[in-house]
Design a protein around this motif. Structure first.
Motif, PDB file in Angstrom:
ATOM      1  N   GLY A   1       0.788  -1.222   0.000  1.00 19.07           N
ATOM      2  CA  GLY A   1       0.000   0.000   0.000  1.00 19.07           C
ATOM      3  C   GLY A   1       0.817   1.267   0.000  1.00 19.07           C
TER       4      GLY A   1
ATOM      5  N   ALA B   1      -0.538   4.884   4.499  1.00 20.13           N
ATOM      6  CA  ALA B   1      -1.236   3.749   5.097  1.00 20.13           C
ATOM      7  C   ALA B   1      -0.280   2.876   5.903  1.00 20.13           C
ATOM      8  CB  ALA B   1      -1.921   2.923   4.013  1.00 20.13           C
ATOM      9  N   LYS B   2       0.935   2.707   5.399  1.00 21.85           N
ATOM     10  CA  LYS B   2       1.940   1.936   6.141  1.00 21.85           C
ATOM     11  C   LYS B   2       2.272   2.617   7.470  1.00 21.85           C
ATOM     12  CE  LYS B   2       4.268   0.156   1.980  1.00 21.85           C
ATOM     13  NZ  LYS B   2       5.575  -0.039   1.314  1.00 21.85           N
TER      14      LYS B   2
ATOM     15  N   ALA C   1      -0.548   2.197   9.999  1.00 17.36           N
ATOM     16  CA  ALA C   1      -0.629   0.843  10.561  1.00 17.36           C
ATOM     17  C   ALA C   1       0.452   0.624  11.618  1.00 17.36           C
ATOM     18  CB  ALA C   1      -0.497  -0.188   9.446  1.00 17.36           C
TER      19      ALA C   1
ATOM     20  N   TYR D   1       3.037 -11.636   3.263  1.00 22.02           N
ATOM     21  CA  TYR D   1       2.573 -10.493   4.059  1.00 22.02           C
ATOM     22  C   TYR D   1       2.053  -9.371   3.168  1.00 22.02           C
ATOM     23  CZ  TYR D   1       4.958 -12.620   8.079  1.00 22.02           C
ATOM     24  OH  TYR D   1       5.371 -13.453   9.084  1.00 22.02           O
TER      25      TYR D   1
ATOM     26  N   GLN E   1       0.200  -9.712   0.765  1.00 26.57           N
ATOM     27  CA  GLN E   1      -1.161 -10.065   0.357  1.00 26.57           C
ATOM     28  C   GLN E   1      -2.164  -9.878   1.484  1.00 26.57           C
ATOM     29  OE1 GLN E   1      -1.230 -10.870  -2.950  1.00 26.57           O
ATOM     30  NE2 GLN E   1       0.997 -10.653  -2.817  1.00 26.57           N
ATOM     31  N   LEU E   2      -1.704  -9.439   2.644  1.00 27.01           N
ATOM     32  CA  LEU E   2      -2.566  -9.336   3.825  1.00 27.01           C
ATOM     33  C   LEU E   2      -2.861  -7.880   4.156  1.00 27.01           C
ATOM     34  CD1 LEU E   2      -0.802 -11.971   6.149  1.00 27.01           C
ATOM     35  CD2 LEU E   2      -2.827 -12.303   4.703  1.00 27.01           C
ATOM     36  N   PRO E   3      -3.977  -7.631   4.860  1.00 33.37           N
ATOM     37  CA  PRO E   3      -4.269  -6.269   5.305  1.00 33.37           C
ATOM     38  C   PRO E   3      -3.150  -5.728   6.199  1.00 33.37           C
ATOM     39  CG  PRO E   3      -6.191  -7.693   5.585  1.00 33.37           C
ATOM     40  CD  PRO E   3      -5.035  -8.591   5.245  1.00 33.37           C
ATOM     41  N   LEU E   4      -2.880  -4.453   6.073  1.00 35.55           N
ATOM     42  CA  LEU E   4      -1.778  -3.844   6.820  1.00 35.55           C
ATOM     43  C   LEU E   4      -1.906  -4.058   8.333  1.00 35.55           C
ATOM     44  CD1 LEU E   4      -1.650  -2.398   3.978  1.00 35.55           C
ATOM     45  CD2 LEU E   4      -0.633  -0.478   5.199  1.00 35.55           C
TER      46      LEU E   4
ATOM     47  N   THR F   1      -3.200  -6.450  10.001  1.00 38.04           N
ATOM     48  CA  THR F   1      -2.908  -7.846  10.332  1.00 38.04           C
ATOM     49  C   THR F   1      -1.402  -8.078  10.445  1.00 38.04           C
ATOM     50  OG1 THR F   1      -4.902  -8.601   9.186  1.00 38.04           O
ATOM     51  CG2 THR F   1      -3.188 -10.240   9.579  1.00 38.04           C
TER      52      THR F   1
END
Length: 306
Positions: free
Chosen positions: A27, A31-32, A35, A266, A268-271, A273
Motif C-alpha cells: 500500500g 497507510a503503512k 498501521a 505479508y 497479500q494481507l491487510p496492513l 494484520t
C-alpha cells in the motif's frame, strides 16, 4: 487507570523501542505509517522508493513521515558502492550524494550501505575501506552515520566479521556496522564473534528469521531474503535470535532494533494484520527476552509468537 490500561501502556512503551521496515507492508506510504503507529511502534525504517515513488513527489513523502509521529530509524539502501574505480566509482559517488540528501531531509541519522555484489568491484579490503571512509566523509556535513552491512551473498564481504575488519581499517568515527540477523543465520556465522564488536560502533540492528535451517548457496540466500523472511519468533532460528539479542545487550548495545522482513505473503494481507504480527514479536522480545518493561503481578506471560 485500570489494570488492563496500565498493562497496555507499558507494552506500548516497550514496543516503541522497536521499528518496522516499510518493505514489509503493502500500500501507499501513509497507510503503512498509520498501521505501524496504530500497532504501537515508535519508529520506521524507510527506503528510497518510499520517497521517489510517492505520487505527490518525494518532498510530500517527507512531510507524511514527519506528520506520522514516527521517528526514522534509518534510510536504505546504498548498494554496490565500494571497490569500484574510474567512471563506475564516480557514478556511485553521485548516487551516494543524492541518497544522503534524502536521508537528511527525512531527519534520519543513519544511512545503510550493504556490501557489494558487483563483479566489477575489487576484493582488496584496503580498497573497500578507503571507499567507505570516503562515503563516511561525505556524510559528515549532514550529521549522518553510515551503517555498513554484510550481505550473506556479498562478493567479498558476506559475513559481519569481514565487515567489521573493513570498518576498523577505515577508522572513521561515523562509519559503523549494521547487524542483520537474517544474514548471520544464512551465512551460519558464529555468534561468538559478536563479542569482538564495539557497542558504540553498532549503528543499526535489523531482525528477521526464516522457515528453514539452511541456505547453502548465494542464490538460496537471495531468494529467501527477498521473499520469505518472517518476524522474530516465527521462524526456526528463534534460539539463535535470542542469543544474538542477548549478546548485543550484554555487550552494551543500546541502539535501535528494526524488523526487516521481506515476505511476499505479508504483502497479500491487510496492513493491520501484518503490523499486529510485528507487535507480537516486539512484545516477546521486549518483555520475555530483553525485559524492557516490568510485568505487572500475575502478568508474566510467554508472548513468543505462535
Amino acid at each position: 487507570m485500570s489494570h488492563n490500561a496500565l498493562l497496555r501502556q507499558r507494552e506500548n512503551l516497550a514496543i516503541r523501542a522497536f521499528g518496522m521496515d516499510t518493505i514489509t507492508l503493502a500500500g501507499p506510504l501513509e497507510a503503512k505509517l498509520d498501521a505501524m503507529a496504530e500497532a504501537g511502534f515508535g519508529q520506521v525504517m524507510l527506503k528510497a522508493n518510499d520517497l521517489v515513488g510517492h505520487a505527490q513527489g518525494w518532498q510530500a513523502a517527507v512531510k507524511a513521515v514527519q506528520a506520522s509521529g514516527l521517528r526514522g530509524t534509518g534510510f536504505q539502501v546504498l548498494r554496490d558502492f565500494e571497490g569500484l574505480s574510474g567512471h563506475l566509482h564516480a557514478y556511485k559517488v553521485d548516487i551516494a550524494k543524492s541518497m544522503l540528501e534524502m536521508c537528511a531531509a527525512l531527519g534520519c541519522n543513519v544511512l545503510l550501505a550493504c556490501s557489494s555484489t558487483s563483479k566489477h568491484a575489487s576484493d582488496d579490503l584496503d580498497h573497500i575501506a578507503r571507499d567507505l571512509r570516503k562515503l563516511a566523509m561525505l556524510a559528515i556535513p549532514y550529521g549522518i552515520r553510515i551503517a555498513y552491512e554484510a550481505l550473506s551473498w556479498g562478493r567479498t564481504v558476506n559475513e559481519f566479521t569481514t565487515a567489521w575488519d573493513v570498518i576498523q581499517r577505515a577508522d572513521c568515527p561515523n562509519l559503523g556496522i549494521g547487524i542483520d540477523s537474517f544474514h548471520i543465520f544464512a551465512a551460519d556465522t558464529s555468534l561468538e564473534m559478536i563479542d569482538d564488536l564495539q557497542p558504540d560502533k553498532i549503528f543499526l540492528v535489523q531482525l528477521a528469521d526464516f522457515m528453514w535451517q539452511e541456505t547453502r548457496t548465494f542464490e538460496e540466500r537471495m531468494t529467501t531474503a527477498r521473499t520469505f523472511r518472517v518476524f522474530p519468533g516465527e521462524g526456526v532460528h528463534s534460539d539463535r535470535l535470542v542469543q544474538l539479542v542477548l549478546k548485543l545487550d550484554a555487550l552494551g548495545y543500546g541502539g535501535d532494533y528494526s524488523f526487516e522482513v521481506f515476505n511476499d505473503d505479508y504483502l497479500q494481507l491487510p496492513l493491520p494484520t501484518v503490523a499486529q504480527r510485528a507487535r507480537r514479536s516486539a512484545q516477546w522480545l521486549a518483555d520475555d527476552v530483553l525485559r524492557l518493561s516490568v510485568p505487572l503481578p500475575n502478568q508474566l506471560l510467554q508472548r513468543r509468537p505462535a
